[in-house]
Design an enzyme around this catalytic site. Structure first.
Site, PDB file in Angstrom:
ATOM      1  N   VAL A  16     -16.614 110.214  64.011  1.00 27.93           N
ATOM      2  CA  VAL A  16     -16.624 111.310  63.049  1.00 27.93           C
ATOM      3  C   VAL A  16     -15.207 111.614  62.571  1.00 27.93           C
ATOM      4  O   VAL A  16     -14.968 111.878  61.385  1.00 27.93           O
ATOM      5  CB  VAL A  16     -17.284 112.569  63.646  1.00 27.93           C
ATOM      6  CG1 VAL A  16     -17.133 113.762  62.701  1.00 27.93           C
ATOM      7  CG2 VAL A  16     -18.765 112.322  63.921  1.00 27.93           C
ATOM      8  N   SER A  42      -6.126 107.747  73.720  1.00 26.99           N
ATOM      9  CA  SER A  42      -5.754 107.295  72.374  1.00 26.99           C
ATOM     10  C   SER A  42      -4.381 107.767  71.935  1.00 26.99           C
ATOM     11  O   SER A  42      -3.873 107.323  70.895  1.00 26.99           O
ATOM     12  CB  SER A  42      -6.795 107.786  71.359  1.00 26.99           C
ATOM     13  OG  SER A  42      -8.063 107.252  71.641  1.00 26.99           O
ATOM     14  N   CYS A 131     -26.192 117.243  62.475  1.00 23.73           N
ATOM     15  CA  CYS A 131     -26.322 116.395  61.282  1.00 23.73           C
ATOM     16  C   CYS A 131     -27.725 116.432  60.698  1.00 23.73           C
ATOM     17  O   CYS A 131     -27.893 116.518  59.467  1.00 23.73           O
ATOM     18  CB  CYS A 131     -25.921 114.960  61.619  1.00 23.73           C
ATOM     19  SG  CYS A 131     -26.682 114.290  63.108  1.00 23.73           S
ATOM     20  N   SER A 161     -25.625 105.623  64.437  1.00 21.00           N
ATOM     21  CA  SER A 161     -24.273 106.177  64.329  1.00 21.00           C
ATOM     22  C   SER A 161     -24.223 107.622  64.785  1.00 21.00           C
ATOM     23  O   SER A 161     -23.164 108.115  65.181  1.00 21.00           O
ATOM     24  CB  SER A 161     -23.757 106.068  62.892  1.00 21.00           C
ATOM     25  OG  SER A 161     -24.593 106.781  61.998  1.00 21.00           O
ATOM     26  N   GLY A 162     -25.367 108.306  64.751  1.00 20.32           N
ATOM     27  CA  GLY A 162     -25.424 109.675  65.261  1.00 20.32           C
ATOM     28  C   GLY A 162     -25.172 109.760  66.750  1.00 20.32           C
ATOM     29  O   GLY A 162     -24.886 110.831  67.276  1.00 20.32           O
ATOM     30  N   LYS A 209     -32.338 121.949  68.758  1.00 22.83           N
ATOM     31  CA  LYS A 209     -31.226 122.227  67.844  1.00 22.83           C
ATOM     32  C   LYS A 209     -31.730 122.424  66.419  1.00 22.83           C
ATOM     33  O   LYS A 209     -31.352 123.382  65.734  1.00 22.83           O
ATOM     34  CB  LYS A 209     -30.218 121.067  67.867  1.00 22.83           C
ATOM     35  CG  LYS A 209     -29.353 120.960  69.105  1.00 22.83           C
ATOM     36  CD  LYS A 209     -28.483 119.703  68.995  1.00 22.83           C
ATOM     37  CE  LYS A 209     -27.698 119.447  70.258  1.00 22.83           C
ATOM     38  NZ  LYS A 209     -26.924 118.183  70.172  1.00 22.83           N
ATOM     39  N   ARG A 231     -34.924 108.122  67.308  1.00 17.79           N
ATOM     40  CA  ARG A 231     -33.803 107.225  66.999  1.00 17.79           C
ATOM     41  C   ARG A 231     -34.388 105.901  66.506  1.00 17.79           C
ATOM     42  O   ARG A 231     -35.293 105.334  67.142  1.00 17.79           O
ATOM     43  CB  ARG A 231     -32.945 106.989  68.241  1.00 17.79           C
ATOM     44  CG  ARG A 231     -31.642 106.270  67.944  1.00 17.79           C
ATOM     45  CD  ARG A 231     -30.645 107.168  67.241  1.00 17.79           C
ATOM     46  NE  ARG A 231     -30.116 108.211  68.113  1.00 17.79           N
ATOM     47  CZ  ARG A 231     -29.349 109.206  67.688  1.00 17.79           C
ATOM     48  NH1 ARG A 231     -29.025 109.297  66.405  1.00 17.79           N
ATOM     49  NH2 ARG A 231     -28.913 110.131  68.529  1.00 17.79           N
ATOM     50  N   HIS A 238     -29.526 109.231  58.238  1.00 11.39           N
ATOM     51  CA  HIS A 238     -30.770 109.737  58.815  1.00 11.39           C
ATOM     52  C   HIS A 238     -31.832 109.922  57.737  1.00 11.39           C
ATOM     53  O   HIS A 238     -31.535 110.382  56.628  1.00 11.39           O
ATOM     54  CB  HIS A 238     -30.551 111.105  59.474  1.00 11.39           C
ATOM     55  CG  HIS A 238     -29.672 111.082  60.681  1.00 11.39           C
ATOM     56  ND1 HIS A 238     -29.333 109.941  61.356  1.00 11.39           N
ATOM     57  CD2 HIS A 238     -29.083 112.120  61.371  1.00 11.39           C
ATOM     58  CE1 HIS A 238     -28.560 110.260  62.392  1.00 11.39           C
ATOM     59  NE2 HIS A 238     -28.396 111.562  62.416  1.00 11.39           N
ATOM     60  N   ASN A 311     -25.258 110.685  57.714  1.00  6.98           N
ATOM     61  CA  ASN A 311     -25.065 111.637  58.814  1.00  6.98           C
ATOM     62  C   ASN A 311     -23.614 111.761  59.255  1.00  6.98           C
ATOM     63  O   ASN A 311     -23.229 112.775  59.848  1.00  6.98           O
ATOM     64  CB  ASN A 311     -25.937 111.254  60.013  1.00  6.98           C
ATOM     65  CG  ASN A 311     -25.752 109.810  60.441  1.00  6.98           C
ATOM     66  OD1 ASN A 311     -26.224 108.901  59.762  1.00  6.98           O
ATOM     67  ND2 ASN A 311     -25.067 109.598  61.552  1.00  6.98           N
TER      68      ASN A 311
END
Length: 331
Positions: A16, A42, A131, A161-162, A209, A231, A238, A311
């Site tokens: 993201v 990182s 999302c 990817s979510g 959610k 999924r 999405h 998303n």
């Protein structure tokens, strides 16, 4: 003289976070300086952003001692829970992508096209919704304004990817279960009716959610909503089947007009010619695409919609940046 803003991006190296940087580059804001933060893992690495190399700083309890006007958090719930209050205590306004603050009654949960007026009630933190909720509430708001929603049934078809980088890797690896990094079973060639953990009455946290966030954003605290979140083996974007029952009857042509004229929505609805929202054509866009607009004849005032959005962009990064734009406009 233009005002100069200092903005912190927390979680800049994640999926993201990198999408957020890409959208910021496209926006080409002026008079803004950025500092990128991430975990110790990182820290010290470089990210190419706005034509130059940015060195990622390690996030710690002193990171906000240097004043920032705004911070966008994209690093997960535990990071937001610990560091967002620290940022606020130093005079920074936080836009948070995690679920930690979303249902806090003191924290506005905002999709700018839908409830931008809620932004002004913040106490230092504004929550970015889930999302799957973000893309749903645009068409819902467009129609609720006139016809008043009575009940919603969600069925989601959510891209890997979510679930982050490991979700994408599980799909690309075509895992048979031996090397899964994210999902409880192989996502390749499967649809998995299990997103996040299972909670009460057989619902998952993802489904809760969507239910609770929709109620909060639309200011309908008792609105009957049910959801099934699945999924699917799609890399990004999405899809959602949304069934809506209204308090009063509607004209289907008026429904289409309301959706076409609502900001952030693109209607793609000519199924006879094969035109309807597709993930492959939605990828990389910031709009919410709506099609398969039709009556549900099983109830008096029912409607079916098919809704698709990117998303990572509208469902996360772009929505957060749109909140930032509203905040700057209000300052």
């Amino acid at each position: 003289m233009s005002i100069h803003y200092k903005i912190a991006i927390v979680g800049a190296s994640g999926l993201v976070g990198r999408t957020l940087l890409r959208v910021l580059e496209e926006k080409s804001f002026s008079h803004i300086s950025y500092t990128l933060f991430s975990s110790a893992k990182s820290a010290g690495s470089k990210i190419r952003f706005l034509g130059q190399d940015y060195i990622i700083c390690e996030l710690n309890e002193q990171s906000f001692d240097t004043h920032f006007d705004y911070a966008i958090f994209c690093a997960g719930g535990s990071v937001s829970e610990k560091y967002a209050p620290i940022a606020v205590s130093k005079g920074c306004i936080v836009i948070d992508n995690s679920s930690v603050f979303r249902m806090n009654p003191e924290v506005p949960l905002v999709v700018p096209e839908v409830n931008s007026e809620d932004i002004s009630s913040h106490n230092g933190i504004i929550a970015n919704p889930n999302c799957s909720t973000i893309q749903a509430v645009l068409p819902l708001k467009a129609l609720d304004n006139k016809y008043t929603i009575k009940r919603i049934v969600y069925s989601t078809y959510q891209a890997v990817s979510g679930a982050g980088r490991f979700g994408i890797e599980d799909l690309e690896n075509k895992s048979n279960g031996d090397t899964l990094k994210k999902f409880p079973c192989a996502i390749y060639d499967n649809c998995i009716p299990h997103i996040d953990v299972f909670m009460d009455y057989g619902y998952t946290k993802e489904e809760y959610k969507m239910i609770e966030e929709t109620r909060k954003i639309l200011h309908h605290p008792n609105l009957p909503i049910t959801a099934t979140a699945v999924r699917v083996p799609v890399k990004n974007c999405h899809g959602e089947s949304i069934n809506i029952e209204f308090e009063k009857d509607f004209d289907i042509y008026d429904i289409r007009l309301l959706l076409e004229n609502f900001p952030g929505i693109v209607v793609v609805d000519n199924p006879e010619k094969g035109f309807y929202p597709l993930a492959s054509k939605t990828n990389g866009n910031d709009d919410v695409f709506v099609g398969r607009i039709r009556r549900d004849f099983s109830v008096k005032s029912g409607l079916n919609l098919w809704v698709v959005a990117d998303n990572l962009r509208k469902g996360a990064a772009t929505n957060a940046i749109q909140i930032l734009e509203k905040l700057i406009a209000l300052s």
